[in-house]
Motif scaffolding. Structure first.
Motif, PDB file in Angstrom:
ATOM      1  N   SER A   1       0.829  -1.207   0.000  1.00 38.26           N
ATOM      2  CA  SER A   1       0.000   0.000   0.000  1.00 38.26           C
ATOM      3  C   SER A   1       0.864   1.258   0.000  1.00 38.26           C
ATOM      4  CB  SER A   1      -0.921   0.010   1.220  1.00 38.26           C
ATOM      5  OG  SER A   1      -1.784  -1.101   1.207  1.00 38.26           O
ATOM      6  N   LEU A   2       1.910   1.255   0.815  1.00 37.93           N
ATOM      7  CA  LEU A   2       2.780   2.432   0.888  1.00 37.93           C
ATOM      8  C   LEU A   2       3.599   2.609  -0.389  1.00 37.93           C
ATOM      9  CD1 LEU A   2       4.072   2.666   4.566  1.00 37.93           C
ATOM     10  CD2 LEU A   2       1.894   3.344   3.569  1.00 37.93           C
ATOM     11  N   ILE A   3       3.974   1.506  -1.029  1.00 42.07           N
ATOM     12  CA  ILE A   3       4.729   1.599  -2.287  1.00 42.07           C
ATOM     13  C   ILE A   3       3.858   2.204  -3.383  1.00 42.07           C
ATOM     14  CG2 ILE A   3       5.754   0.221  -4.148  1.00 42.07           C
ATOM     15  CD1 ILE A   3       6.778  -1.694  -1.918  1.00 42.07           C
ATOM     16  N   VAL A   4       2.614   1.742  -3.503  1.00 42.22           N
ATOM     17  CA  VAL A   4       1.680   2.307  -4.487  1.00 42.22           C
ATOM     18  C   VAL A   4       1.473   3.798  -4.212  1.00 42.22           C
ATOM     19  CG1 VAL A   4      -0.716   2.296  -5.295  1.00 42.22           C
ATOM     20  CG2 VAL A   4       0.492   0.129  -4.937  1.00 42.22           C
ATOM     21  N   SER A   5       1.293   4.146  -2.949  1.00 40.52           N
ATOM     22  CA  SER A   5       1.069   5.545  -2.569  1.00 40.52           C
ATOM     23  C   SER A   5       2.266   6.410  -2.941  1.00 40.52           C
ATOM     24  CB  SER A   5       0.798   5.642  -1.068  1.00 40.52           C
ATOM     25  OG  SER A   5      -0.315   4.851  -0.697  1.00 40.52           O
ATOM     26  N   GLN A   6       3.465   5.912  -2.679  1.00 39.71           N
ATOM     27  CA  GLN A   6       4.682   6.671  -2.994  1.00 39.71           C
ATOM     28  C   GLN A   6       4.808   6.936  -4.482  1.00 39.71           C
ATOM     29  OE1 GLN A   6       8.416   5.347  -0.887  1.00 39.71           O
ATOM     30  NE2 GLN A   6       7.015   3.806  -0.067  1.00 39.71           N
ATOM     31  N   ILE A   7       4.515   5.939  -5.276  1.00 38.48           N
ATOM     32  CA  ILE A   7       4.626   6.097  -6.732  1.00 38.48           C
ATOM     33  C   ILE A   7       3.658   7.168  -7.222  1.00 38.48           C
ATOM     34  CG2 ILE A   7       4.235   4.950  -8.957  1.00 38.48           C
ATOM     35  CD1 ILE A   7       5.241   2.365  -7.607  1.00 38.48           C
ATOM     36  N   GLY A   8       2.421   7.129  -6.719  1.00 37.85           N
ATOM     37  CA  GLY A   8       1.433   8.124  -7.116  1.00 37.85           C
ATOM     38  C   GLY A   8       1.830   9.529  -6.702  1.00 37.85           C
ATOM     39  N   ILE A   9       2.291   9.690  -5.462  1.00 42.10           N
ATOM     40  CA  ILE A   9       2.700  11.004  -4.966  1.00 42.10           C
ATOM     41  C   ILE A   9       3.920  11.511  -5.719  1.00 42.10           C
ATOM     42  CG2 ILE A   9       3.613  12.229  -2.947  1.00 42.10           C
ATOM     43  CD1 ILE A   9       1.889  10.314  -1.221  1.00 42.10           C
ATOM     44  N   LEU A  10       4.868  10.614  -5.986  1.00 38.32           N
ATOM     45  CA  LEU A  10       6.077  11.005  -6.704  1.00 38.32           C
ATOM     46  C   LEU A  10       5.752  11.463  -8.127  1.00 38.32           C
ATOM     47  CD1 LEU A  10       9.146  11.184  -6.390  1.00 38.32           C
ATOM     48  CD2 LEU A  10       9.308   8.854  -7.302  1.00 38.32           C
ATOM     49  N   ALA A  11       4.812  10.800  -8.780  1.00 38.30           N
ATOM     50  CA  ALA A  11       4.399  11.208 -10.129  1.00 38.30           C
ATOM     51  C   ALA A  11       3.828  12.617 -10.115  1.00 38.30           C
ATOM     52  CB  ALA A  11       3.361  10.227 -10.676  1.00 38.30           C
ATOM     53  N   PHE A  12       3.034  12.921  -9.105  1.00 35.90           N
ATOM     54  CA  PHE A  12       2.471  14.270  -8.965  1.00 35.90           C
ATOM     55  C   PHE A  12       3.568  15.307  -8.754  1.00 35.90           C
ATOM     56  CE2 PHE A  12       1.179  17.278  -5.512  1.00 35.90           C
ATOM     57  CZ  PHE A  12       0.556  18.203  -6.339  1.00 35.90           C
ATOM     58  N   ILE A  13       4.507  15.019  -7.872  1.00 35.81           N
ATOM     59  CA  ILE A  13       5.594  15.963  -7.588  1.00 35.81           C
ATOM     60  C   ILE A  13       6.418  16.227  -8.844  1.00 35.81           C
ATOM     61  CG2 ILE A  13       7.772  16.234  -6.330  1.00 35.81           C
ATOM     62  CD1 ILE A  13       6.441  14.763  -3.977  1.00 35.81           C
ATOM     63  N   LEU A  14       6.767  15.170  -9.561  1.00 34.34           N
ATOM     64  CA  LEU A  14       7.582  15.333 -10.769  1.00 34.34           C
ATOM     65  C   LEU A  14       6.822  16.075 -11.864  1.00 34.34           C
ATOM     66  CD1 LEU A  14       9.440  11.891 -10.912  1.00 34.34           C
ATOM     67  CD2 LEU A  14      10.318  14.106 -10.167  1.00 34.34           C
ATOM     68  N   SER A  15       5.500  15.907 -11.924  1.00 36.23           N
ATOM     69  CA  SER A  15       4.716  16.662 -12.915  1.00 36.23           C
ATOM     70  C   SER A  15       4.793  18.157 -12.623  1.00 36.23           C
ATOM     71  CB  SER A  15       3.257  16.192 -12.912  1.00 36.23           C
ATOM     72  OG  SER A  15       2.551  16.667 -11.776  1.00 36.23           O
ATOM     73  N   GLY A  16       4.787  18.508 -11.319  1.00 40.51           N
ATOM     74  CA  GLY A  16       4.898  19.912 -10.953  1.00 40.51           C
ATOM     75  C   GLY A  16       6.260  20.495 -11.271  1.00 40.51           C
TER      76      GLY A  16
ATOM     77  N   TYR B   1      -6.342   0.602 -10.239  1.00 40.11           N
ATOM     78  CA  TYR B   1      -7.201  -0.478 -10.735  1.00 40.11           C
ATOM     79  C   TYR B   1      -6.487  -1.217 -11.859  1.00 40.11           C
ATOM     80  CZ  TYR B   1     -11.483   1.370  -8.476  1.00 40.11           C
ATOM     81  OH  TYR B   1     -12.438   1.795  -7.578  1.00 40.11           O
ATOM     82  N   SER B   2      -5.588  -0.518 -12.552  1.00 39.50           N
ATOM     83  CA  SER B   2      -4.835  -1.121 -13.661  1.00 39.50           C
ATOM     84  C   SER B   2      -3.861  -2.184 -13.169  1.00 39.50           C
ATOM     85  CB  SER B   2      -4.051  -0.037 -14.401  1.00 39.50           C
ATOM     86  OG  SER B   2      -3.066   0.538 -13.551  1.00 39.50           O
ATOM     87  N   GLY B   3      -3.468  -2.113 -11.890  1.00 35.52           N
ATOM     88  CA  GLY B   3      -2.496  -3.059 -11.357  1.00 35.52           C
ATOM     89  C   GLY B   3      -1.086  -2.818 -11.842  1.00 35.52           C
ATOM     90  N   SER B   4      -0.872  -1.724 -12.575  1.00 34.68           N
ATOM     91  CA  SER B   4       0.427  -1.442 -13.191  1.00 34.68           C
ATOM     92  C   SER B   4       1.060  -0.215 -12.543  1.00 34.68           C
ATOM     93  CB  SER B   4       0.250  -1.207 -14.692  1.00 34.68           C
ATOM     94  OG  SER B   4       1.411  -0.635 -15.258  1.00 34.68           O
ATOM     95  N   TYR B   5       2.275  -0.368 -12.039  1.00 35.84           N
ATOM     96  CA  TYR B   5       3.000   0.771 -11.479  1.00 35.84           C
ATOM     97  C   TYR B   5       3.346   1.773 -12.572  1.00 35.84           C
ATOM     98  CZ  TYR B   5       3.581  -2.226  -7.375  1.00 35.84           C
ATOM     99  OH  TYR B   5       3.355  -3.035  -6.288  1.00 35.84           O
ATOM    100  N   TYR B   6       3.665   1.267 -13.751  1.00 37.47           N
ATOM    101  CA  TYR B   6       4.012   2.144 -14.876  1.00 37.47           C
ATOM    102  C   TYR B   6       2.821   3.016 -15.269  1.00 37.47           C
ATOM    103  CZ  TYR B   6       4.970   3.570 -19.678  1.00 37.47           C
ATOM    104  OH  TYR B   6       5.128   4.300 -20.828  1.00 37.47           O
ATOM    105  N   LEU B   7       1.646   2.388 -15.417  1.00 35.78           N
ATOM    106  CA  LEU B   7       0.452   3.160 -15.792  1.00 35.78           C
ATOM    107  C   LEU B   7       0.052   4.123 -14.674  1.00 35.78           C
ATOM    108  CD1 LEU B   7      -1.828   0.536 -17.603  1.00 35.78           C
ATOM    109  CD2 LEU B   7      -0.502   2.393 -18.617  1.00 35.78           C
ATOM    110  N   LEU B   8       0.229   3.686 -13.429  1.00 30.73           N
ATOM    111  CA  LEU B   8      -0.076   4.556 -12.299  1.00 30.73           C
ATOM    112  C   LEU B   8       0.746   5.840 -12.381  1.00 30.73           C
ATOM    113  CD1 LEU B   8      -1.349   5.038  -9.440  1.00 30.73           C
ATOM    114  CD2 LEU B   8       0.659   3.843  -8.509  1.00 30.73           C
ATOM    115  N   PHE B   9       2.043   5.684 -12.566  1.00 30.58           N
ATOM    116  CA  PHE B   9       2.926   6.847 -12.641  1.00 30.58           C
ATOM    117  C   PHE B   9       2.595   7.703 -13.858  1.00 30.58           C
ATOM    118  CE2 PHE B   9       6.653   9.181 -13.946  1.00 30.58           C
ATOM    119  CZ  PHE B   9       7.189   9.653 -12.745  1.00 30.58           C
TER     120      PHE B   9
END
Length: 495
Positions: free
Chosen positions: A108-123, A414-422
């Motif tokens: 759960s924490l790994i998925v959360s980190q990837i999502g948050i990191l994608a947001f930060i890098l987009s900014g 829902y995709s189950g993919s870290y790549y798609l999540l990011f």
């Protein structure tokens, strides 16, 4: 005098940073001690999550980034760490079939980190390669005919508008959080009310402040207090505890706009505004809690509701029942504390989704867009991830309908993919940033209006997951609002 004001700002800002630093450091230690999974995973989660504070407050942050950073921090690190350190470790807003094992926590924490990191890098990408707000904004001269209207009459008309809209909505229950409509009202009328209540009235507030400042070349405290009171009154008749979001968007927009037009307000101006907002917010939360508990569930209004809305009430309710909830200050404060820790959307949605890894995939993600509104049944998310068992036996009205939301990070996973999540989060955040920037350009640099739009989009993303195919309705109304603001500015501003 101006240098004294700047020194006061710097002193308060330094004090704020010190307090945040102490709080974060203390709770990272407590969270580290209580976390049952990999300590490395928790530390990396804490570092990335708390970088959101720095990211939100950096010089070139746009409003969307600031508000989404705040909501992500509250919904993920703050909620998770407070739950495992200050409570019994149970996530009470629903985590489906999550098994509370160390491995599941780590996932759960790994998925959360990837999502948050994608947001930060987009900014960071947006700031360095796409756009930034100008350092200075020049005030406009308005066409003389606009000034035929007296300032006091304009504000009194606005007060009358939001009061009458609120009263009509509360009486006819056109749009209220957690309730289905009682009356069959034409979709254009109900849509107009929904727009006005969610952000339309606040958009009008931002426009009035903007043009007032452009004409008088200064900010009026009385005007600011009026627009903050509007968010309070609107939130109250919406039965929403989210008054603080529109109010803070307008507050932050005024602060940023005043700096860019070189009309800096005094510390007293902001302290009075901020105090007023939080007093209203405290009253709003207490009032909404009381109304929800005693008027829409079994409680003191049973006779009233049976008399007024006979066809919408569960006939099995004992009319002699009377349960007064949140009638004391202690109960009220206890509920606020519960809300502060538990009611943010974020980590619990990810925990629910991670618990069903066997279902996840691109096909599953696409299938979620086929969800349609079904008032009498749980949502796609609730049914799929084991949240349909939430107790609703205390409902008084048959039209009470609350939804549990996964949030956009959990939804995209829902995709189950870290790549798609990011990738998806990176792209979505870039698009959302452009929506805010376009609102700034087409409103003739109304930074207060763009602050509101940025907050509205951030709020929608963090609460994403129910009827995802209807997202076009929100962005459609944002576009229509921008068009109306552009037309108004074309009429009023001298070329």
């Amino acid at each position: 005098m101006s240098h004294l004001i700047k020194n006061e700002y710097k002193l308060l800002y330094k004090l704020f940073k010190i307090l945040i630093f102490i709080f974060v450091l203390t709770f990272i230690y407590l969270g580290f001690s209580n976390y049952i999974g990999s300590k490395f995973v928790y530390i990396s989660f804490s570092i990335i999550s708390n970088f959101l504070i720095v990211f939100a407050l950096r010089k070139n942050a746009i409003f969307f980034e600031t508000f989404l950073s705040l909501l992500l921090w509250l919904g993920f690190w703050f909620k998770f760490t407070c739950t495992i350190t200050l409570t019994d470790g149970v996530f009470r807003e629903g985590v489906g079939d999550f098994d509370y094992s160390p491995k599941s926590f780590d996932n759960s924490l790994i998925v959360s980190q990837i999502g948050i990191l994608a947001f930060i890098l987009s900014g960071i990408f947006r700031e360095n390669f796409l756009f930034n707000y100008p350092k200075k904004i020049e005030l406009f001269d308005l066409k003389k005919k606009f000034l035929l209207l007296d300032r006091k009459k304009i504000w009194l008309s606005f007060i009358f508008l939001f009061l009458i809209i609120g009263v009509i909505n509360f009486y006819f229950k056109i749009y209220q959080k957690g309730l289905l409509p009682i009356y069959d009202i034409h979709f254009i009328i109900s849509g107009a009310f929904k727009w006005l209540l969610l952000f339309g009235l606040s958009a009008i507030s931002s426009i009035l402040i903007f043009y007032e400042v452009n004409f008088f070349k200064k900010f009026f405290l009385s005007s600011s207090l009026i627009i903050f009171f509007e968010t309070f009154f609107t939130s109250l008749n919406l039965l929403s505890r989210g008054m603080i979001f529109n109010a803070l968007a307008l507050f932050f927009g005024i602060y940023k706009f005043s700096k860019k037009v070189n009309k800096t307000n005094s510390i007293s101006f902001y302290l009075k505004s901020f105090t007023f907002i939080f007093i209203l917010f405290y009253i709003s939360v207490g009032s909404v809690n009381y109304i929800r508990a005693n008027y829409f569930y079994k409680g003191k209004s049973i006779d009233f509701t049976i008399e007024k809305h006979q066809n919408t009430i569960d006939k099995n309710i004992d009319k002699n029942q009377e349960i007064k909830k949140y009638s004391s200050l202690k109960q009220h404060n206890s509920e606020i504390l519960y809300l502060i820790i538990n009611r943010w959307v974020g980590i619990d949605g990810v925990m629910s989704v991670v618990s069903k890894k066997e279902l996840l995939g691109k096909t599953f993600l696409l299938s979620s867009f086929q969800e349609r509104a079904k008032p009498d049944s749980p949502t796609f998310y609730e049914l799929t991830f084991g949240l349909e068992g939430i107790d609703t036996t205390n409902q008084q009205y048959a039209n009470v309908k609350g939804n549990t939301l996964p949030g956009f990070i959990a939804f995209i996973f829902y995709s189950g993919s870290y790549y798609l999540l990011f990738s998806f989060i990176f792209i979505v955040c870039i698009v959302a940033s452009y929506f805010e920037y376009i609102s700034f350009k087409y409103s003739h640099k109304n930074l207060i209006f763009s602050a509101l739009i940025g907050q509205v989009i951030a709020f929608r993303l963090i609460h994403f997951g129910y009827l995802p195919h209807q997202s076009y309705l929100l962005f459609g109304t944002i576009i229509l609002t921008m068009i109306m603001v552009y037309i108004l500015s074309f009429i009023l501003i001298k070329k």
